[in-house]
Design a protein around this motif. Structure first.
Motif, PDB file in Angstrom:
ATOM      1  N   ARG A  31       3.556   6.803 -10.035  1.00  0.00           N
ATOM      2  CA  ARG A  31       4.470   5.800 -10.517  1.00  0.00           C
ATOM      3  C   ARG A  31       5.481   6.339 -11.538  1.00  0.00           C
ATOM      4  NH1 ARG A  31      -0.292   6.055 -12.825  1.00  0.00           N
ATOM      5  NH2 ARG A  31      -0.685   6.247 -14.827  1.00  0.00           N
TER       6      ARG A  31
ATOM      7  N   LEU B 299       7.015   5.761  -0.325  1.00  0.00           N
ATOM      8  CA  LEU B 299       6.638   4.741  -1.361  1.00  0.00           C
ATOM      9  C   LEU B 299       7.532   3.567  -1.600  1.00  0.00           C
ATOM     10  CD1 LEU B 299       4.778   4.066  -3.725  1.00  0.00           C
ATOM     11  CD2 LEU B 299       6.051   5.682  -5.272  1.00  0.00           C
ATOM     12  N   ARG B 300       8.999   3.962  -1.267  1.00  0.00           N
ATOM     13  CA  ARG B 300       9.921   2.924  -1.375  1.00  0.00           C
ATOM     14  C   ARG B 300       9.887   1.975  -0.610  1.00  0.00           C
ATOM     15  NH1 ARG B 300      13.407   7.677  -2.373  1.00  0.00           N
ATOM     16  NH2 ARG B 300      14.309   7.235  -0.207  1.00  0.00           N
TER      17      ARG B 300
ATOM     18  N   GLU C 171       0.586   2.948  -8.646  1.00  0.00           N
ATOM     19  CA  GLU C 171       0.396   4.051  -7.622  1.00  0.00           C
ATOM     20  C   GLU C 171       0.434   5.292  -8.576  1.00  0.00           C
ATOM     21  OE1 GLU C 171       0.438   3.958  -4.623  1.00  0.00           O
ATOM     22  OE2 GLU C 171       0.708   2.012  -4.440  1.00  0.00           O
TER      23      GLU C 171
ATOM     24  N   ARG D 153       9.211  -4.700  -7.451  1.00  0.00           N
ATOM     25  CA  ARG D 153       8.814  -3.261  -7.175  1.00  0.00           C
ATOM     26  C   ARG D 153       8.423  -2.547  -8.057  1.00  0.00           C
ATOM     27  NH1 ARG D 153      13.371  -0.636  -3.167  1.00  0.00           N
ATOM     28  NH2 ARG D 153      11.971   0.983  -3.213  1.00  0.00           N
TER      29      ARG D 153
ATOM     30  N   VAL E 273       4.705  -3.290  -8.835  1.00  0.00           N
ATOM     31  CA  VAL E 273       4.099  -2.664  -7.523  1.00  0.00           C
ATOM     32  C   VAL E 273       3.694  -1.236  -7.699  1.00  0.00           C
ATOM     33  CG1 VAL E 273       3.937  -2.384  -5.076  1.00  0.00           C
ATOM     34  CG2 VAL E 273       4.574  -4.513  -5.814  1.00  0.00           C
ATOM     35  N   GLN E 274       4.929  -0.587  -8.098  1.00  0.00           N
ATOM     36  CA  GLN E 274       4.901   0.933  -8.193  1.00  0.00           C
ATOM     37  C   GLN E 274       4.027   1.466  -9.268  1.00  0.00           C
ATOM     38  OE1 GLN E 274       8.968   2.832  -7.860  1.00  0.00           O
ATOM     39  NE2 GLN E 274       7.872   4.626  -8.994  1.00  0.00           N
TER      40      GLN E 274
ATOM     41  N   GLU F 135       5.791  -5.038  -0.199  1.00  0.00           N
ATOM     42  CA  GLU F 135       4.825  -5.676  -0.760  1.00  0.00           C
ATOM     43  C   GLU F 135       5.631  -6.570  -1.821  1.00  0.00           C
ATOM     44  OE1 GLU F 135       1.013  -5.084  -4.027  1.00  0.00           O
ATOM     45  OE2 GLU F 135       1.584  -3.479  -2.518  1.00  0.00           O
ATOM     46  N   ALA F 136       6.453  -5.847  -2.335  1.00  0.00           N
ATOM     47  CA  ALA F 136       7.403  -6.752  -3.445  1.00  0.00           C
ATOM     48  C   ALA F 136       7.974  -8.126  -2.870  1.00  0.00           C
ATOM     49  CB  ALA F 136       8.620  -6.129  -3.931  1.00  0.00           C
TER      50      ALA F 136
ATOM     51  N   THR G 203       7.136   1.060   1.319  1.00  0.00           N
ATOM     52  CA  THR G 203       5.748   0.314   1.046  1.00  0.00           C
ATOM     53  C   THR G 203       5.886  -0.678  -0.018  1.00  0.00           C
ATOM     54  OG1 THR G 203       4.767   1.834  -0.031  1.00  0.00           O
ATOM     55  CG2 THR G 203       4.506   1.846   2.245  1.00  0.00           C
ATOM     56  N   THR G 204       6.615  -0.182  -1.266  1.00  0.00           N
ATOM     57  CA  THR G 204       6.613  -1.007  -2.422  1.00  0.00           C
ATOM     58  C   THR G 204       7.512  -2.104  -2.209  1.00  0.00           C
ATOM     59  OG1 THR G 204       8.288   0.410  -3.342  1.00  0.00           O
ATOM     60  CG2 THR G 204       5.889   0.701  -3.861  1.00  0.00           C
TER      61      THR G 204
END
Length: 250
Positions: free
Chosen positions: A110, A119-120, A107, A100, A103-104, A126-127, A122-123
């Motif tokens: 970040r 954001l938490r 952004e 995570r 990924v962050q 993806e993670a 979506t990351t």
């Protein structure tokens, strides 16, 4: 498209030339392996490209920009990611938290100490996708520091790819792995690299790994480039045979 071009890359410590006027390039989508006997200068080349060492001479161009004076952080922001011989993770964070963070890092927010709920979410999604791709889903809740060595290497690859780099420097990705772990990692790497289309510069001692994934191989000996070409032509090169075996086979 040419992603990386090194011209006359040189690093000296006093009278010792660890890297001696090496020319090296990597094109988009290409997997290039950098090999050579111990002490050939492979890791030094990596550190020069990644901004961890300052060169003595030569130039490094990434995405058409001369990046000689950029730090490793600035290079990462431009799309150059790397792994390390010694695994570099947050050992007291979970597998999921490590990925995570990667990924962050892409952004614009970040550096916000309190990421937004969106954001938490979506990351995390993806993670979890990257963790699944390296077959660590069942380990996602475990601390990175308690994983096996092989799984730590896979986690580091997942973190590097989660940055979505244009060029990935892989430094000894199978170091310390068993034979079976190595073969499994080669299969996984081939799938990941084909799917992500990321260009790769790979340093690896295990020639089974090199010939399993590389499109092109560059060979160093005592800091100098002695061969550069497709795997089969490099395998048959007398200079490469001398470097590894001490003799040229007929």
């Amino acid at each position: 498209m040419r992603l990386l071009e090194c011209v006359g890359l040189t690093k000296r410590w006093g009278a010792l030339a660890a890297v001696d006027a090496v020319d090296l390039n990597v094109d988009a989508g290409e997997v290039v392996a950098l090999i050579g006997p111990n002490g050939a200068g492979k890791s030094t080349v990596f550190n020069l490209i990644a901004g961890a060492l300052r060169k003595t001479a030569g130039s490094v161009t990434f995405l058409g920009e001369v990046v000689d004076e950029l730090s490793d952080f600035d290079l990462a922001r431009r799309g150059l990611s790397r792994t390390y011989q010694i695994t570099s993770l947050f050992p007291k964070l979970t597998v999921l938290e490590n990925v995570r963070l990667a990924v962050q890092a892409r952004e614009s927010t970040r550096l916000n100490p309190v990421p937004s709920k969106t954001l938490r979410a979506t990351t995390k999604i993806e993670a979890e996708e990257w963790i699944e791709r390296v077959s660590l889903t069942e380990q996602s809740w475990r601390l990175a520091g308690v994983l096996s060595h092989g799984d730590q290497r896979l986690l580091e690859i997942a973190c590097a790819l989660a940055l979505k780099p244009k060029l990935l420097l892989l430094d000894e990705p199978t170091q310390g792995m068993s034979v079976e772990e190595t073969r499994s990692t080669v299969r996984l790497l081939k799938t990941l690299l084909n799917d992500s289309k990321v260009a790769v510069l790979l340093v690896e001692h295990d020639l089974e790994v090199v010939f399993g994934v590389a499109d092109r191989i560059v060979v160093l000996e005592q800091g100098r480039k002695i061969a550069d070409g497709p795997p089969e032509s490099v395998r048959a090169d007398p200079a490469v045979q001398r470097a590894y075996l001490g003799v040229a086979h007929a």
